[in-house]
Design an enzyme around this catalytic site. Structure first.
Site, PDB file in Angstrom:
ATOM      1  N   CYS A 151       0.810  -1.227   0.000  1.00 46.02           N
ATOM      2  CA  CYS A 151       0.000   0.000   0.000  1.00 46.02           C
ATOM      3  C   CYS A 151       0.841   1.275   0.000  1.00 46.02           C
ATOM      4  CB  CYS A 151      -0.971   0.003   1.174  1.00 46.02           C
ATOM      5  SG  CYS A 151      -0.209   0.063   2.810  1.00 46.02           S
ATOM      6  N   HIS A 204      -2.494   1.419   6.874  1.00 48.89           N
ATOM      7  CA  HIS A 204      -2.841   1.302   5.454  1.00 48.89           C
ATOM      8  C   HIS A 204      -3.011   2.699   4.856  1.00 48.89           C
ATOM      9  CE1 HIS A 204      -4.211  -0.788   1.883  1.00 48.89           C
ATOM     10  NE2 HIS A 204      -5.271  -0.003   1.814  1.00 48.89           N
ATOM     11  N   HIS A 216      -5.934   1.948  -4.210  1.00 45.42           N
ATOM     12  CA  HIS A 216      -4.933   1.482  -3.254  1.00 45.42           C
ATOM     13  C   HIS A 216      -4.522   0.050  -3.560  1.00 45.42           C
ATOM     14  CE1 HIS A 216      -8.068  -0.613  -0.495  1.00 45.42           C
ATOM     15  NE2 HIS A 216      -8.679  -0.244  -1.613  1.00 45.42           N
TER      16      HIS A 216
END
Length: 244
Positions: A151, A204, A216
């Site tokens: 990520c 994240h 993402h």
């Protein structure tokens, strides 16, 4: 006789001085003008530390050109560093020898403290465009591109390709960014999430693309995808947003 010699020397010195003034005023030094907000780096390399940002439309005198000709050394905000040739335009500006013209031109020179802030819409557009082109890429923990990502590696890769160096991990990216309220998010901003609902610890990150959506590198099962910030999971895990 001594008076005449000294007067003669004074006239000669004045003549030389005027010649120098007019010669140097014929052309000002080479300058570069930023086409977009561009990073000023400590050395002539994209991996070098960013010392400040040269705003779009800002002009600076070239202090030095790198050996490969791809970078210019300039001074911005009191700091010296290198900007990449790709993001600036080069011009040799002609100046007038008259004092009136010099005074008029002085008002148009860009100053570090008075440079007008410019839109970063080009950067944001390019970031979102690149993120969309990478949809479907594989998720690999620890990967930073160009074909697979985790990520934070995904965000770092895209920002880096568009001239901005950001930290490696999602938590360090959140710590370093300028925070933005969720209601004021703009396309190209980063959005951060916790691993647990209601948590504050960032685990994240994704790139906001507008209309409540982000792109993402989600996980190894789905790779790089588009998700809604308004979904139950991302609403309850949302920590904050920010930009660089």
């Amino acid at each position: 006789m001594h008076f005449l010699r000294s007067k003669k020397w004074r006239v000669l010195i004045m003549a030389v001085a005027m010649t120098v003034i007019f010669a140097t005023s014929a052309f000002a030094a080479n300058k570069v003008t930023a086409k977009v907000n561009v990073n000023l780096r400590k050395s002539a390399s994209t991996s070098s530390k960013v010392v400040t940002v040269m705003k779009k439309g800002t002009s600076r005198t070239i202090l030095k050109t790198s050996k490969n000709g791809k970078w210019y050394r300039v001074k911005v905000n009191g700091k010296k560093g290198y900007v990449r040739k790709t993001y600036v335009t080069l011009a040799k500006q002609k100046s007038s020898s008259s004092s009136d013209s010099l005074q008029q031109n002085a008002g148009s020179l860009t100053d570090d403290n008075t440079a007008a802030s410019s839109s970063d819409s080009t950067f944001r557009t390019n970031v979102c465009s690149m993120a969309k082109k990478l949809l479907g890429s594989r998720y690999v923990y620890g990967a930073t591109g160009p074909n697979s990502f985790d990520c934070s590696g995904f965000c770092q890769y895209i920002y880096g390709k568009n001239g901005k160096t950001i930290p490696r991990t999602s938590s360090s990216q959140y710590a370093a960014c300028t925070k933005v309220a969720k209601s004021k998010l703009q396309a190209g901003d980063l959005v951060f999430f916790s691993s647990t609902a209601g948590g504050k610890s960032v685990g994240h990150v994704g790139i906001y693309i507008g209309d409540g959506n982000m792109i993402h590198a989600a996980n190894s099962s789905v790779g790089v995808i588009t998700s809604s910030l308004n979904s139950t999971y991302y609403t309850t895990h949302y920590v904050g947003g920010g930009h660089f």
